[in-house]
Design an enzyme around this catalytic site. Structure first.
Site, mmCIF file in Angstrom:
data_model
loop_
_atom_site.group_PDB
_atom_site.id
_atom_site.type_symbol
_atom_site.label_atom_id
_atom_site.label_comp_id
_atom_site.label_asym_id
_atom_site.label_seq_id
_atom_site.Cartn_x
_atom_site.Cartn_y
_atom_site.Cartn_z
ATOM 1 N N THR A 60 0.830 -1.197 0.000
ATOM 2 C CA THR A 60 0.000 0.000 0.000
ATOM 3 C C THR A 60 0.868 1.252 0.000
ATOM 4 O OG1 THR A 60 -1.718 -1.181 1.185
ATOM 5 C CG2 THR A 60 -1.705 1.212 1.424
ATOM 6 N N ARG A 65 -13.683 -7.418 -1.230
ATOM 7 C CA ARG A 65 -13.009 -7.213 0.061
ATOM 8 C C ARG A 65 -12.490 -5.779 0.176
ATOM 9 N NH1 ARG A 65 -7.331 -5.866 1.655
ATOM 10 N NH2 ARG A 65 -7.094 -6.630 3.773
ATOM 11 N N VAL A 66 -12.783 -5.135 1.278
ATOM 12 C CA VAL A 66 -12.259 -3.810 1.562
ATOM 13 C C VAL A 66 -11.417 -3.901 2.822
ATOM 14 C CG1 VAL A 66 -12.825 -1.405 2.067
ATOM 15 C CG2 VAL A 66 -14.241 -2.700 0.468
ATOM 16 N N THR A 70 -0.160 1.388 6.422
ATOM 17 C CA THR A 70 -0.005 0.228 5.551
ATOM 18 C C THR A 70 0.146 -0.999 6.431
ATOM 19 O OG1 THR A 70 1.337 -0.765 3.795
ATOM 20 C CG2 THR A 70 2.510 0.521 5.434
ATOM 21 N N GLY A 71 -0.190 -2.160 5.873
ATOM 22 C CA GLY A 71 -0.020 -3.380 6.671
ATOM 23 C C GLY A 71 -1.211 -4.289 6.559
#
Lengths: 254, 254
Positions: free
Chosen positions: A124, A152-153, A175-176
């Site tokens: 991301t 999917r979100v 991010t992650g």
């Protein structure tokens, strides 16, 4: 706003990262993109999720923020809005790069081995900027996880989770592991620490500790406090990040 | 978990409320539903948005939480998951009631007058429950705003915005102007006040004040702190709410 959008467009266009062109493919072999941009001066945001025909979802997120009565649009509705707002739609195949097509073909067999992909530091993307007037803007863009279920979100396009900006606090982009970041509403948590007067670097580190402690999650974040001091933290093996000082010099690039 | 799901299913089935059957129609004359449920013991949540063929989206949200690797699914992807998880899909028309069809036909002309609809207290629905073991669960379900653009997602299904639960804090469910609630990530803000030791009613009132001050928004929320004390607040003209005490007696019903 322009700086955050421009920085993220560059990262979306670069297939090195899991955003825009070259993102991971979903279970059905399609790219589905999510993005958000937030203006800390007004608390307005624009967010889109699960779009398959928009090359630069951060541009669409900005369009939502600036010319839509709503704050978040998903799926084909978001694409309809894009077309109506004058953003060109692209063929879904245009977002797919050969590397990810090959990785997907292996992953879909059942073994989602990380060696099939670039490592997590190519995930991301996000940016935070503060201008001379003290206006702070944050943005995040992602292609999500490889072989995700359609629709999917993750945390990235969710206000407070993958992104938050407030001139009373600061701006944050995360991010992650999305589901873990969502559990603790990570970006808002970091912003609230800044609001309480925490030092920028301490707030970033505290956020990652919260993520690990309460959600057993791996991830990272970049942030600026309301005075422009940067903070970076992550508990993944690596996270690529950089910081440009007010005089234009690149102070940090890892 | 069962109590929150059951309470919300009753409200979804009742066309009085803007959730499930009898919800407002979107610009294209279709019902699009959003829901979330969150378990404060694990911080797990399940959320769905923009689903058109699921009669009880709160049931689908629970399925996502309990049997999906992801936390949020939207659009047709969410419907595909519903079918795969054994939840029956319904024809989209089954979600439409005559009252809303007539209201939509007037609204779509351009005048979104509130008199066409039930008033806002017949809006989004939610529930929060605490069991004997101290496990706290919150849920929220909505049909969103009348004549919304297809794909619009408001605060309701967004973790931290329309709903949040944490055994270290409490459980919260919000209703009101979605875009304003999102700006301040309202449910998480209220939960954080509870975490800091605020009295339940004070936390609810502080949240509504935050909504008005920072987002110029109207809305309301119900909450339970981690000891089961209830709080209710709203700055809309009305909000229907109720509270059942541990002995089963109905203490509040407005």
């Amino acid at each position: 706003m322009d700086a955050v959008e421009a920085a993220i467009v560059v990262l979306e266009e670069d297939p090195t990262f899991d955003a825009g062109f070259g993102s991971h493919l979903n279970r059905d072999g399609r790219v589905e993109l999510d993005a958000i941009i937030m203006d800390g001066a007004t608390l307005n945001a624009g967010a889109v999720a699960s779009v398959e025909r928009v090359r630069n979802p951060i541009r669409l997120a900005r369009k939502v923020m600036e010319s839509c009565e709503h704050m978040m649009l998903v799926g084909t509705g978001a694409e309809q809005f894009a077309a109506a707002a004058g953003l060109p739609l692209c063929p879904p195949e245009e977002l797919i790069c050969e590397r990810e097509k090959k990785a997907w073909a292996k992953c879909i067999q059942g073994d989602h081995l990380s060696e099939f992909h670039f490592s997590p530091q190519h995930g991301t993307v996000g940016a935070v900027a503060l201008d001379m007037q003290g206006r702070i803007v944050a943005g995040t863009s992602t292609g999500g996880t490889c072989c995700k279920l359609p629709g999917r979100v993750g945390d990235s396009p969710l206000i407070g989770c993958g992104c938050y900006a407030d001139i009373e606090a600061g701006g944050v982009s995360c991010t992650g592991w999305g589901e873990a970041i969502m559990k603790v509403v990570l970006a808002k948590s970091a912003a609230d620490d800044l609001r309480s007067g925490a030092n920028a670097q301490e707030a970033a580190e505290a956020a990652v500790q919260l993520l690990a402690r309460r959600a057993k999650g791996a991830g990272g974040l970049i942030l600026l406090d309301r005075n422009g001091h940067p903070g970076f933290a992550f508990n993944t093996p690596h996270m690529a990040y950089g910081y440009v000082a007010p005089d234009g010099s690149i102070v940090t690039a890892v």
